[in-house]
Scaffold this active site. Structure first.
Site, PDB file in Angstrom:
ATOM      1  N   GLY A 314       0.856  -0.939   0.145  1.00 51.18           N
ATOM      2  CA  GLY A 314       0.101   0.039  -0.087  1.00 51.18           C
ATOM      3  C   GLY A 314       0.658   1.235   0.008  1.00 51.18           C
ATOM      4  O   GLY A 314       1.575   1.495  -0.945  1.00 51.18           O
ATOM      5  N   ASP A 346      -3.901  -4.497  -8.947  1.00 48.15           N
ATOM      6  CA  ASP A 346      -3.774  -5.131 -10.059  1.00 48.15           C
ATOM      7  C   ASP A 346      -2.789  -4.403 -11.211  1.00 48.15           C
ATOM      8  O   ASP A 346      -2.199  -5.114 -11.786  1.00 48.15           O
ATOM      9  CB  ASP A 346      -5.322  -5.289 -10.735  1.00 48.15           C
ATOM     10  CG  ASP A 346      -6.083  -6.236  -9.660  1.00 48.15           C
ATOM     11  OD1 ASP A 346      -5.529  -7.056  -9.101  1.00 48.15           O
ATOM     12  OD2 ASP A 346      -7.324  -5.920  -9.790  1.00 48.15           O
TER      13      ASP A 346
END
Length: 399
Positions: A314, A346
């Site tokens: 993240g 993704d």
């Protein structure tokens, strides 16, 4: 799809034009808007290069590339090697096998409590699904990309198909199922761009053949790299990964999807496992709050049979672990604004795969992927937020 061998006589211009005028159809009636670009099957060359990727334990890819145009640059600009105008028609394709969803977005201030009803600020339906997201990312990055998956014969299926075609993805291996709805997801988008997602498998999880047709597996055998996720049955992923391994085609498995242990058989055919820190914790039953804890969890992945683990962290960036080598850390490339983090993982995984199959070093792959993910989170939606190659390069050149 027909694969032309090196011994076959080249087609004439007239024959080529006739082929391009054909409507390409697959099992369930899905057709592409145009004939696929040609890529040349050179099994020996593909096998040699893919084996080099499989056996690599340091941060540099082999100097033998799929295409001379993509050899790592030693010039002052480290990203000039990501050419915009180089021909990719002879490159072995990126093949994505996985899910395709209609994502139903609701924008809310907070998640509802048990028994509570709240109002959403806005709502809309966009194409998504981890497989479709990664395929469109490859297509938008101007790399030849095929998607193998299933949608229902419904409005959501049409939405997904149009989004894939619009992203430049070849759909020769996309099937449309009767009497089975397309997969969909409810994405609860909260302030700051964070999200919570509920997935309904639909066609992604239903009616897959017990044994995949040889014509579907053929594109896997001649791929440059294969991307898998866990929003389709493990049995499908195992078949594809086994065929890829036997053909010396590298496989990246995104750990996102089903909340269940990954079969050891599947892991045995995977070259790079790509979880986020939450998925890594769930798969190993170990804490992943610190770098040291993440490193210990990755060691457990090594014992499961995976030699490389690409961990997405993240806003803390990413780390590529390779057994027997020093981890390679990549910080995030800061975004001017964060609108929606859906699809960022993704985008990162697919961008990394594209750079890897083009022959970039591990560090270049990570940086390229970080730039793509940074652009992704600045746009709402998964597929609509996938950046094109020029945008990624422009960002890298501006740093």
């Amino acid at each position: 799809m027909t694969h032309q061998s090196q011994q076959e006589k080249p087609t004439t211009k007239e024959e080529e034009k006739a082929k391009q005028n054909l409507t390409l159809k697959k099992k369930g009636g899905i057709s592409t808007l145009s004939a696929p670009k040609h890529w040349h099957n050179h099994p020996t060359l593909a096998s040699q290069n893919n084996s080099r990727i499989l056996n690599q334990t340091n941060d540099k890819i082999s100097s033998v590339q799929f295409n001379p145009a993509f050899r790592s640059s030693r010039k002052e600009n480290p990203f000039s090697c990501f050419a915009l105008d180089a021909s990719r028609e002879s490159m072995p394709p990126l093949v994505v096998v996985g899910s395709a969803n209609a994502d139903i977005y609701v924008e809310i201030d907070r998640l509802p409590k048990e028994g509570e009803t709240i109002s959403a600020k806005t709502g809309q339906t966009l194409a998504g699904g981890k497989g479709a997201n990664q395929a469109v990312c490859g297509g938008k990055l101007a790399y030849p990309t095929y998607f193998l998956g299933q949608v229902g014969d419904d409005a959501h299926g049409k939405l997904i198909t149009e989004a894939l075609e619009g992203g430049g993805v070849f759909l020769d291996y996309l099937s449309r199922l009767d009497d089975v709805p397309s997969g969909h997801a409810v994405v609860m988008l909260q302030a700051g761009g964070q999200n919570s997602i509920i997935i309904v498998g639909g066609a992604n999880m239903a009616c897959w053949p017990e044994t995949l047709p040889e014509e579907d597996l053929e594109v896997v055998k001649y791929a440059g790299i294969v991307l898998l996720q866990r929003e389709i049955p493990d049995s499908v992923n195992i078949q594809v990964a086994k065929v890829a391994r036997n053909a010396h085609v590298p496989v990246i498995l995104d750990a996102g999807g089903v909340d269940a242990p990954i079969p050891i058989e599947l892991l045995s055919f995977v070259d790079i496992l790509s979880p986020n820190e939450t998925e890594l914790a769930r798969l190993t039953n170990m804490p992943t709050e610190t770098f040291e804890q993440i490193s210990q969890a990755v060691k457990k992945c090594y014992k499961m049979g995976v030699k490389q683990v690409l961990v997405k962290l993240g806003d803390k960036g990413s780390v590529l672990f390779t057994e027997g080598a020093e981890p390679i850390k990549q910080p995030i490339i800061s975004a001017s604004k964060v609108i929606d983090t859906t699809g960022a993982g993704d985008t990162f995984t697919a961008s990394f795969a594209v750079a890897l199959v083009e022959g970039k070093s591990r560090k270049e792959c990570l940086r390229f992927a970080a730039a793509a993910a940074s652009l992704c989170i600045q746009v709402k939606g998964a597929i609509p937020s996938m950046p094109d190659r020029k945008s990624v390069l422009d960002l890298l050149h501006s740093l």
